[in-house]
Motif scaffolding. Structure first.
Motif, short mmCIF file in Angstrom:
data_model
loop_
_atom_site.label_atom_id
_atom_site.label_comp_id
_atom_site.label_asym_id
_atom_site.label_seq_id
_atom_site.Cartn_x
_atom_site.Cartn_y
_atom_site.Cartn_z
N TYR A 183 -6.17 4.75 -0.67
CA TYR A 183 -6.83 6.02 -1.01
C TYR A 183 -8.02 5.79 -1.94
CZ TYR A 183 -2.28 7.70 0.61
OH TYR A 183 -1.15 7.93 1.35
N ARG A 184 -9.02 6.62 -1.78
CA ARG A 184 -10.19 6.55 -2.65
C ARG A 184 -9.81 6.92 -4.08
NH1 ARG A 184 -13.89 11.80 -3.10
NH2 ARG A 184 -13.58 11.12 -5.25
N THR A 185 -10.54 6.37 -5.03
CA THR A 185 -10.35 6.75 -6.43
C THR A 185 -11.67 7.31 -6.95
OG1 THR A 185 -11.09 4.71 -7.52
CG2 THR A 185 -8.83 4.74 -6.65
N SER A 186 -11.68 7.68 -8.21
CA SER A 186 -12.89 8.21 -8.84
C SER A 186 -13.75 7.12 -9.45
CB SER A 186 -12.50 9.22 -9.93
OG SER A 186 -11.63 8.62 -10.86
N LEU A 187 -13.33 5.85 -9.33
CA LEU A 187 -14.08 4.73 -9.91
C LEU A 187 -15.04 4.17 -8.88
CD1 LEU A 187 -11.14 2.93 -11.73
CD2 LEU A 187 -12.95 4.28 -12.79
N LYS A 188 -16.34 4.35 -9.11
CA LYS A 188 -17.34 3.85 -8.18
C LYS A 188 -18.65 3.61 -8.91
CE LYS A 188 -18.83 6.78 -5.08
NZ LYS A 188 -18.94 7.85 -4.08
N SER A 189 -19.45 2.74 -8.32
CA SER A 189 -20.81 2.49 -8.80
C SER A 189 -21.74 2.69 -7.61
CB SER A 189 -20.92 1.08 -9.37
OG SER A 189 -20.72 0.12 -8.34
N ASP A 190 -23.00 2.32 -7.78
CA ASP A 190 -23.95 2.49 -6.68
C ASP A 190 -23.59 1.64 -5.47
OD1 ASP A 190 -25.41 4.24 -8.18
OD2 ASP A 190 -26.84 2.74 -8.89
N LYS A 191 -22.95 0.50 -5.71
CA LYS A 191 -22.71 -0.44 -4.61
C LYS A 191 -21.24 -0.80 -4.40
CE LYS A 191 -27.28 -2.59 -4.94
NZ LYS A 191 -28.03 -3.87 -5.10
N GLN A 192 -20.36 -0.32 -5.26
CA GLN A 192 -18.95 -0.65 -5.12
C GLN A 192 -18.08 0.57 -5.37
OE1 GLN A 192 -18.51 -4.13 -7.81
NE2 GLN A 192 -18.13 -5.32 -5.96
N TRP A 193 -16.88 0.54 -4.74
CA TRP A 193 -15.96 1.67 -4.86
C TRP A 193 -14.55 1.12 -4.90
CZ3 TRP A 193 -16.86 6.68 -1.54
CH2 TRP A 193 -16.03 7.71 -2.00
N SER A 194 -13.81 1.46 -5.95
CA SER A 194 -12.42 1.03 -6.08
C SER A 194 -11.49 2.02 -5.37
CB SER A 194 -12.05 0.94 -7.56
OG SER A 194 -10.67 0.64 -7.71
N TRP A 195 -10.65 1.50 -4.48
CA TRP A 195 -9.61 2.28 -3.81
C TRP A 195 -8.25 1.69 -4.23
CZ3 TRP A 195 -10.36 5.10 1.32
CH2 TRP A 195 -11.70 5.51 1.47
N ARG A 196 -7.21 2.50 -4.12
CA ARG A 196 -5.87 2.04 -4.47
C ARG A 196 -4.90 2.27 -3.33
NH1 ARG A 196 -4.56 -0.76 -9.53
NH2 ARG A 196 -6.49 -0.57 -10.73
N ALA A 197 -3.99 1.32 -3.17
CA ALA A 197 -2.97 1.43 -2.12
C ALA A 197 -1.69 2.01 -2.70
CB ALA A 197 -2.67 0.06 -1.53
N VAL A 198 -0.95 2.70 -1.85
CA VAL A 198 0.40 3.16 -2.17
C VAL A 198 1.34 2.48 -1.18
CG1 VAL A 198 1.99 5.11 -2.20
CG2 VAL A 198 -0.31 5.35 -3.16
N PHE A 199 2.33 1.78 -1.71
CA PHE A 199 3.31 1.08 -0.89
C PHE A 199 4.51 2.01 -0.69
CE2 PHE A 199 0.67 -2.01 -2.95
CZ PHE A 199 0.45 -3.00 -1.98
N GLU A 200 4.64 2.54 0.51
CA GLU A 200 5.69 3.51 0.82
C GLU A 200 6.91 2.75 1.33
OE1 GLU A 200 3.57 5.94 3.59
OE2 GLU A 200 2.56 7.09 2.02
N VAL A 201 7.88 2.59 0.46
CA VAL A 201 9.05 1.76 0.75
C VAL A 201 10.21 2.64 1.19
CG1 VAL A 201 10.68 0.09 -0.19
CG2 VAL A 201 8.28 0.06 -0.93
N GLY A 202 10.91 2.22 2.25
CA GLY A 202 12.09 2.94 2.71
C GLY A 202 11.78 3.92 3.82
N LEU A 203 12.78 4.64 4.23
CA LEU A 203 12.67 5.58 5.33
C LEU A 203 12.48 7.00 4.83
CD1 LEU A 203 15.60 4.20 7.53
CD2 LEU A 203 13.15 3.82 7.89
N ALA A 204 11.83 7.81 5.64
CA ALA A 204 11.63 9.21 5.28
C ALA A 204 12.95 9.91 5.04
CB ALA A 204 10.84 9.91 6.39
N ALA A 205 13.97 9.55 5.82
CA ALA A 205 15.28 10.19 5.67
C ALA A 205 15.88 9.91 4.30
CB ALA A 205 16.23 9.70 6.76
N GLU A 206 15.64 8.70 3.76
CA GLU A 206 16.15 8.37 2.44
C GLU A 206 15.46 9.20 1.37
OE1 GLU A 206 15.33 4.24 2.32
OE2 GLU A 206 17.08 3.66 3.51
#
Length: 577
Positions: free
Chosen positions: A495-518
């Motif tokens: 996902y995009r974050t609010s941290l960016k410059s003219d030439k770079q942009w920091s994004w962050r991952a979310v690791f979704e562990v397990g099943l939706a049912a859990e």
């Protein structure tokens, strides 16, 4: 209220079924935008379809209006022209009124005035919202002494901060000049006692009474008991914003009107906006319902809380200026656009002027979207100014006439939001598929990252190999302090974050562990909604040499990614497909 035909028309739009579809409850993105807002939404077919449907729905609504007018403007801050505009002229107007309504027609905007006043406070030098109001308006200490010393009636002004006034957490009453004893009615027939002449306010600005001034306020408001203790329950207060106007005058050494023109109205060229008392244009350039008493009325010292005049275009200009940081710095805006208190409505929070509506039924992934608004009502006039930061969308609604009462402005706000946001979500995905999705590689280190767009939020990681190691398959091993079973179901979204410059942009991952049912099982076991969604507590947890596994730094040129650095691995990958 909105007609049933409008609701039927909206429900028929092709965008809504996708918005409300049941989805995988596993997704838990960070709060806020998950992809860049679309930069050319007006060219997207889904957006065009939504705009057409919205125009038809508004046309059906206005067909029933005989004495009331409206003007609506909607815009993406990335485009020069409006995404949607609609104005309506009723067959019957006052003899003084404009005979053709457009987006520059002036309306009364009621409590939208508070947004201007709050912006004026934020532009004062050396002001902190945690400062007590008595620091700037010391006369309030004398007002405190007027009340009965019974422990309930006396207002402790030193405990009231500027932020408490701004967020309706001061505990003070709503109004000053609307005291019933002001108006000649047989109140005793309703069981009320005879009026005490020493407590009469004798000013209002309406029905032949002169407008109230500062002297009137300081002379008698001390007799008004508080509604609640400061910082407990929110209670809407117009008088609170009058006090903020006093702060503006005392700090700036200028009249409120002169200061607001210097700091806000003139820099934005808001030529169809005035601070109250009298309209900024001739009557023939404003909408006046037949026989209306509110046009030209002044609320006296309460003008900063509810007496502004403005147009749909001027409100749109203000909203766009806020989202594009033309009046405040990004840090000032980020700090300002935050909730400060909850309310008894589960979907409504309050900020320092903001009425924030929070919903999870606007997009197919059912994530929370926050809509920042300020509403206004003054007699037969109603208005809304709206900012949706996740989509860089702004809009304004100005209504006038008795037929527009009963919550119509809020329902139009909902109609615009529920119609356009699913389409903008599609437009954002379409653009992100071209600008960020794709395959990034470095053949010399046997490293590859493939990002795709699907029906979920953000970008989904389809393949991730670094230095020959399959990262998702070995996710359980990135743990020095505990254990995690191997082969556990895992989905990775970026996902995009609010941290960016003219030439770079920091994004962050979310690791979704397990099943939706859990996750659903856990949610059913706790008493609060979406209890398993704790992304706010899981970011930046796996770190090596101060670099996080969940951070991706994209090289960006003209809005398009050319490469990406998975920060923890310190190997830059070039976009190859």
């Amino acid at each position: 209220m909105l007609s049933s035909s409008l609701h039927k028309c909206l429900l028929a739009l092709a965008t809504l079924p996708a918005c409300l579809a049941a989805t995988n409850p596993l997704h838990c993105p960070p709060l806020g935008a998950v992809l860049p807002a679309p930069h050319t939404p007006s060219t997207n077919d889904k957006v065009k379809q939504a705009v057409q449907g919205l125009d038809q729905a508004m046309g059906k609504l206005t067909a029933s209006l005989n004495f009331s007018a409206m003007s609506i403007s909607v815009k993406s801050v990335h485009e020069k022209v409006n995404l949607f505009s609609k104005s309506y002229t009723p067959p019957t107007v006052d003899a003084r009124s404009a005979t053709k309504i457009d987006s520059d027609t002036v309306f009364r905007v009621g409590s939208v005035s508070k947004l201007f006043t709050m912006l004026g406070v934020l532009k004062l030098p050396g002001i902190d919202l945690n400062d007590p109001v008595t620091k700037f308006v010391p006369e309030l200490k004398e007002v405190q002494e007027m009340a009965e010393a019974d422990g309930l009636s006396q207002f402790r002004w030193d405990d009231v901060t500027l932020g408490a006034l701004a967020s309706h957490l001061s505990g003070m009453g709503s109004d000053f000049a609307t005291d019933l004893s002001n108006f000649p009615q047989p109140w005793q027939k309703l069981g009320l006692p005879a009026a005490n002449q020493s407590l009469m306010i004798e000013c209002a600005g309406l029905l032949g009474l002169r407008p109230c001034n500062k002297t009137d306020f300081f002379k008698s408001f001390g007799h008004h008991p508080p509604v609640a203790a400061p910082f407990t329950n929110p209670a809407y207060s117009n008088v609170a914003y009058s006090l903020l106007a006093f702060v503006i005058e005392n700090v700036s050494n200028m009249s409120y009107d002169a200061y607001m023109h210097k700091e806000v109205l003139d820099p934005l060229s808001l030529k169809h906006t005035s601070t109250g008392g009298k309209p900024p244009v001739n009557d023939s350039q404003g909408f006046i319902p037949k026989g209306d008493i509110w046009w030209g009325a002044t609320l006296g010292f309460e003008d900063p809380a509810g007496s502004y005049y403005s147009s749909a275009n001027d409100l749109l200009t203000l909203a766009e200026a806020l989202l594009t940081n033309k009046l405040l710095t990004p840090v000032q805006m980020h700090k300002w656009m935050k909730p400060l208190t909850s309310t008894s409505s589960t979907g409504t929070q309050l900020g320092a002027v903001w009425e924030i509506y929070r919903s999870d039924n606007l997009t197919s992934d059912q994530r929370f979207i926050e809509v920042y608004t300020k509403s206004g009502d003054l007699g037969s006039y109603h208005a809304q100014i709206v900012l949706i930061p996740d989509y860089d969308l702004v809009f304004s609604i100005t209504l006038g006439g008795n037929e527009t009462s009963g919550g119509m402005a809020q329902e139009i706000l909902s109609a615009i939001t529920t119609t356009l946001l699913p389409a903008l979500e599609t437009a954002g995905k379409d653009e992100a598929a071209k600008t960020f999705a794709g395959t990034y590689s470095d053949n010399s280190t046997n490293s590859t990252l493939t990002l795709k767009i699907d029906d979920g939020p953000g970008l989904v990681v389809d393949k991730w190999v670094m230095h020959g190691v399959d990262v998702p398959a070995n996710y359980h091993s990135f743990n020095a302090l505990g254990s995690m079973p191997a082969n556990i179901p895992l989905s990775i979204r970026v996902y995009r974050t609010s941290l960016k410059s003219d030439k770079q942009w920091s994004w962050r991952a979310v690791f979704e562990v397990g099943l939706a049912a859990e996750r659903a099982k856990h949610d059913a076991a706790v008493f609060w909604a979406k209890g398993s969604c704790v992304t706010w507590g899981s970011e930046d947890r796996i770190v090596y040499q101060h670099k996080a596994l969940d951070e991706f730094v994209f090289d960006v040129c003209d809005g398009t990614a050319s490469g990406v650095l998975p920060r923890i691995f310190q190997t830059k990958l070039r976009r190859t497909a």
